[in-house]
Scaffold this motif. Structure first.
Motif, PDB file in Angstrom:
ATOM      1  N   SER A   1       0.806  -1.217   0.000  1.00  0.00           N
ATOM      2  CA  SER A   1       0.000   0.000   0.000  1.00  0.00           C
ATOM      3  C   SER A   1       0.843   1.274   0.000  1.00  0.00           C
ATOM      4  N   ALA A   2       2.156   1.140   0.101  1.00  0.00           N
ATOM      5  CA  ALA A   2       3.029   2.320   0.108  1.00  0.00           C
ATOM      6  C   ALA A   2       2.995   3.015  -1.248  1.00  0.00           C
ATOM      7  N   ASN A   3       3.182   4.319  -1.222  1.00  0.00           N
ATOM      8  CA  ASN A   3       3.198   5.117  -2.452  1.00  0.00           C
ATOM      9  C   ASN A   3       4.282   4.598  -3.384  1.00  0.00           C
ATOM     10  N   ARG A   4       3.918   4.293  -4.611  1.00  0.00           N
ATOM     11  CA  ARG A   4       4.873   3.690  -5.552  1.00  0.00           C
ATOM     12  C   ARG A   4       5.836   4.723  -6.127  1.00  0.00           C
ATOM     13  N   PHE A   5       5.456   5.989  -6.147  1.00  0.00           N
ATOM     14  CA  PHE A   5       6.320   7.053  -6.684  1.00  0.00           C
ATOM     15  C   PHE A   5       5.948   8.333  -5.958  1.00  0.00           C
ATOM     16  N   ALA A   6       6.778   8.715  -4.984  1.00  0.00           N
ATOM     17  CA  ALA A   6       6.434   9.829  -4.103  1.00  0.00           C
ATOM     18  C   ALA A   6       7.438  10.973  -4.243  1.00  0.00           C
ATOM     19  N   PRO A   7       7.095  12.037  -4.977  1.00  0.00           N
ATOM     20  CA  PRO A   7       7.971  13.212  -5.012  1.00  0.00           C
ATOM     21  C   PRO A   7       8.106  13.817  -3.619  1.00  0.00           C
ATOM     22  N   TYR A   8       9.276  14.384  -3.348  1.00  0.00           N
ATOM     23  CA  TYR A   8       9.495  15.026  -2.051  1.00  0.00           C
ATOM     24  C   TYR A   8      10.441  16.209  -2.235  1.00  0.00           C
ATOM     25  N   ALA A   9      10.864  16.823  -1.120  1.00  0.00           N
ATOM     26  CA  ALA A   9      11.674  18.051  -1.162  1.00  0.00           C
ATOM     27  C   ALA A   9      10.968  19.119  -1.999  1.00  0.00           C
ATOM     28  N   LEU A  10       9.657  19.241  -1.803  1.00  0.00           N
ATOM     29  CA  LEU A  10       8.855  20.136  -2.629  1.00  0.00           C
ATOM     30  C   LEU A  10       8.955  21.593  -2.192  1.00  0.00           C
ATOM     31  N   GLY A  11       9.742  21.868  -1.176  1.00  0.00           N
ATOM     32  CA  GLY A  11      10.083  23.243  -0.834  1.00  0.00           C
ATOM     33  C   GLY A  11      11.307  23.722  -1.593  1.00  0.00           C
ATOM     34  N   PHE A  12      11.886  22.825  -2.415  1.00  0.00           N
ATOM     35  CA  PHE A  12      13.037  23.138  -3.273  1.00  0.00           C
ATOM     36  C   PHE A  12      14.213  23.697  -2.482  1.00  0.00           C
ATOM     37  N   ASN A  13      14.457  23.045  -1.332  1.00  0.00           N
ATOM     38  CA  ASN A  13      15.578  23.468  -0.487  1.00  0.00           C
ATOM     39  C   ASN A  13      16.294  22.247   0.073  1.00  0.00           C
ATOM     40  N   HIS A  14      16.470  21.231  -0.762  1.00  0.00           N
ATOM     41  CA  HIS A  14      17.090  19.970  -0.339  1.00  0.00           C
ATOM     42  C   HIS A  14      18.505  20.219   0.174  1.00  0.00           C
ATOM     43  N   LYS A  15      18.907  19.463   1.199  1.00  0.00           N
ATOM     44  CA  LYS A  15      20.219  19.696   1.817  1.00  0.00           C
ATOM     45  C   LYS A  15      21.384  19.359   0.902  1.00  0.00           C
ATOM     46  N   HIS A  16      21.140  18.653  -0.203  1.00  0.00           N
ATOM     47  CA  HIS A  16      22.226  18.351  -1.129  1.00  0.00           C
ATOM     48  C   HIS A  16      22.519  19.490  -2.114  1.00  0.00           C
ATOM     49  N   LEU A  17      21.707  20.517  -2.137  1.00  0.00           N
ATOM     50  CA  LEU A  17      21.887  21.579  -3.138  1.00  0.00           C
ATOM     51  C   LEU A  17      23.257  22.260  -3.062  1.00  0.00           C
ATOM     52  N   PRO A  18      23.807  22.553  -1.866  1.00  0.00           N
ATOM     53  CA  PRO A  18      25.127  23.197  -1.860  1.00  0.00           C
ATOM     54  C   PRO A  18      26.208  22.370  -2.548  1.00  0.00           C
ATOM     55  N   GLU A  19      26.235  21.060  -2.292  1.00  0.00           N
ATOM     56  CA  GLU A  19      27.280  20.256  -2.934  1.00  0.00           C
ATOM     57  C   GLU A  19      27.007  20.087  -4.422  1.00  0.00           C
ATOM     58  N   MET A  20      25.736  20.023  -4.812  1.00  0.00           N
ATOM     59  CA  MET A  20      25.414  19.964  -6.241  1.00  0.00           C
ATOM     60  C   MET A  20      25.944  21.192  -6.967  1.00  0.00           C
ATOM     61  N   THR A  21      25.730  22.346  -6.366  1.00  0.00           N
ATOM     62  CA  THR A  21      26.160  23.599  -6.988  1.00  0.00           C
ATOM     63  C   THR A  21      27.681  23.702  -7.020  1.00  0.00           C
ATOM     64  N   GLU A  22      28.313  23.373  -5.901  1.00  0.00           N
ATOM     65  CA  GLU A  22      29.770  23.481  -5.781  1.00  0.00           C
ATOM     66  C   GLU A  22      30.489  22.605  -6.788  1.00  0.00           C
ATOM     67  N   TYR A  23      30.053  21.360  -6.932  1.00  0.00           N
ATOM     68  CA  TYR A  23      30.858  20.398  -7.684  1.00  0.00           C
ATOM     69  C   TYR A  23      30.411  20.182  -9.121  1.00  0.00           C
ATOM     70  N   THR A  24      29.258  20.730  -9.509  1.00  0.00           N
ATOM     71  CA  THR A  24      28.947  20.746 -10.937  1.00  0.00           C
ATOM     72  C   THR A  24      29.673  21.881 -11.643  1.00  0.00           C
ATOM     73  N   LEU A  25      30.186  22.855 -10.886  1.00  0.00           N
ATOM     74  CA  LEU A  25      30.788  24.093 -11.388  1.00  0.00           C
ATOM     75  C   LEU A  25      29.722  25.080 -11.858  1.00  0.00           C
ATOM     76  N   ALA A  26      28.458  24.839 -11.481  1.00  0.00           N
ATOM     77  CA  ALA A  26      27.372  25.728 -11.881  1.00  0.00           C
ATOM     78  C   ALA A  26      27.347  26.974 -11.001  1.00  0.00           C
ATOM     79  N   GLU A  27      26.806  28.044 -11.548  1.00  0.00           N
ATOM     80  CA  GLU A  27      26.715  29.296 -10.805  1.00  0.00           C
ATOM     81  C   GLU A  27      25.522  29.326  -9.855  1.00  0.00           C
ATOM     82  N   ALA A  28      24.520  28.492 -10.114  1.00  0.00           N
ATOM     83  CA  ALA A  28      23.314  28.483  -9.280  1.00  0.00           C
ATOM     84  C   ALA A  28      22.863  27.052  -9.059  1.00  0.00           C
ATOM     85  N   ALA A  29      22.112  26.866  -7.990  1.00  0.00           N
ATOM     86  CA  ALA A  29      21.598  25.531  -7.665  1.00  0.00           C
ATOM     87  C   ALA A  29      20.611  25.069  -8.735  1.00  0.00           C
TER      88      ALA A  29
END
Length: 316
Positions: free
Chosen positions: A165-193
């Motif tokens: 009965s568990a949700n088969r596909f559950a989107p989350y982090a819908l506040g768009f402030n996931h804790k992984h964003l700083p490392e994503m931005t830092e190490y992709t070399l992107a200017e923004a998250a």
């Protein structure tokens, strides 16, 4: 010489997986704190200070506390939490990120194990920005699905108690402030998250991530072949690594695009799909969120730090 390894937090999901991978090693002495002392700071300090390498499988605050408990200049640390991933003095533990990253990890006293989600994005995007195929201000979008083990003990218990009965596909982090964003931005070399939209599926482990690319507004539009070649060349330079690039094929669907396809391995595989006439492409990564995404990466980093073959104890 036998290296003493202490897993601080060995009872958690990642800690258990690391211990299982290291259990048969003859070049290591695994130090194990008594269960009743796991929350005793003095006892943890004793084990941390007598280890050659401490692997922290803890929440962020507890990981910072463990580092503060180390009083010598000899204990090396691999932190599997997100506490130190963009901190000064810490090497980022994605060995295939750059041609020299494995050497940086090997020489480091402090290594921050990467998050599971960031690796798919970094692998797909960093070589393209570094190679000039994407500008650093490109508006990145990133989404995908991971097994529920990525949420730790609480989520595992929730899903397994709910069963079918568990949700088969559950989107989350819908506040768009996931804790992984700083490392994503830092190490992709992107200017923004990136605009990051993760989801969890009703299965235990394995993940698939997608970076869609609308390229038409770029001053110079790269082709699918150029994107594929840039990725293939980049990861071919990471000798002994675990990231590879699937052949470029004009497919509408593929059975290889299964989030569980590389479970029980430390491999991360990139797939490139493109429609040059529409100036659109997508880069899809498949890997095990508990393998390359967590415990496998930690063992790979440990091997590099100890100067042994980085594939030791790891299934390719």
């Amino acid at each position: 010489m036998t290296a003493r390894v202490f897993i601080d937090g060995e009872a958690g999901t990642t800690g258990l997986q690391i211990r299982e991978r290291l259990a048969m090693r003859h070049d290591l002495e695994l130090l194990s704190i008594p269960e009743e002392s796991r929350k005793d700071a003095a006892a943890r300090a004793e084990y941390l200070n007598k280890a050659d390498v401490a692997i922290l499988c803890l929440p962020d605050a507890a990981a910072k506390e463990s580092v503060a408990l180390i009083e010598n200049d000899t204990t090396r640390v691999i932190d599997a939490s997100s506490a130190h991933r963009v901190a000064d003095g810490w090497a980022y533990g994605f060995a295939e990120m750059d041609a020299d990253q494995a050497d940086i990890i090997a020489a480091a006293m402090r290594v921050a194990n990467p998050g599971c989600w960031p690796q798919g994005l970094i692998a797909a995007v960093r070589p393209l920005i570094a190679g000039g195929l994407l500008p650093s201000d490109y508006p990145l979008t990133f989404h995908g699905v991971s097994g529920y083990s990525g949420g730790g003990k609480g989520m595992i218990a929730d899903y397994e108690s709910a069963d079918a009965s568990a949700n088969r596909f559950a989107p989350y982090a819908l506040g768009f402030n996931h804790k992984h964003l700083p490392e994503m931005t830092e190490y992709t070399l992107a200017e923004a998250a990136p605009l990051f939209s993760p989801a969890v599926g009703n299965y235990y482990k394995g993940m698939l991530t997608v970076v869609p690319l609308n390229l038409a507004k770029l001053d110079k539009v790269p082709t699918g072949e150029q994107i594929h070649a840039a990725l293939a060349d980049h990861f071919a330079s990471s000798a002994g690594g675990f990231v590879d690039v699937a052949p470029l094929e004009g497919l509408e669907r593929s059975d290889e695009l299964d989030p569980q396809a590389l479970n029980e391995t430390n491999r991360l595989r990139l797939h490139v799909f493109a429609n040059d006439a529409r100036a659109q492409a997508a880069i899809i990564a498949v890997y095990d969120n508990l393998g390359k995404g967590a415990s496998g990466a930690a063992v790979q980093n440990l091997n590099l730090m100890l100067g042994v073959d980085q594939t030791t104890s790891l299934a390719a």
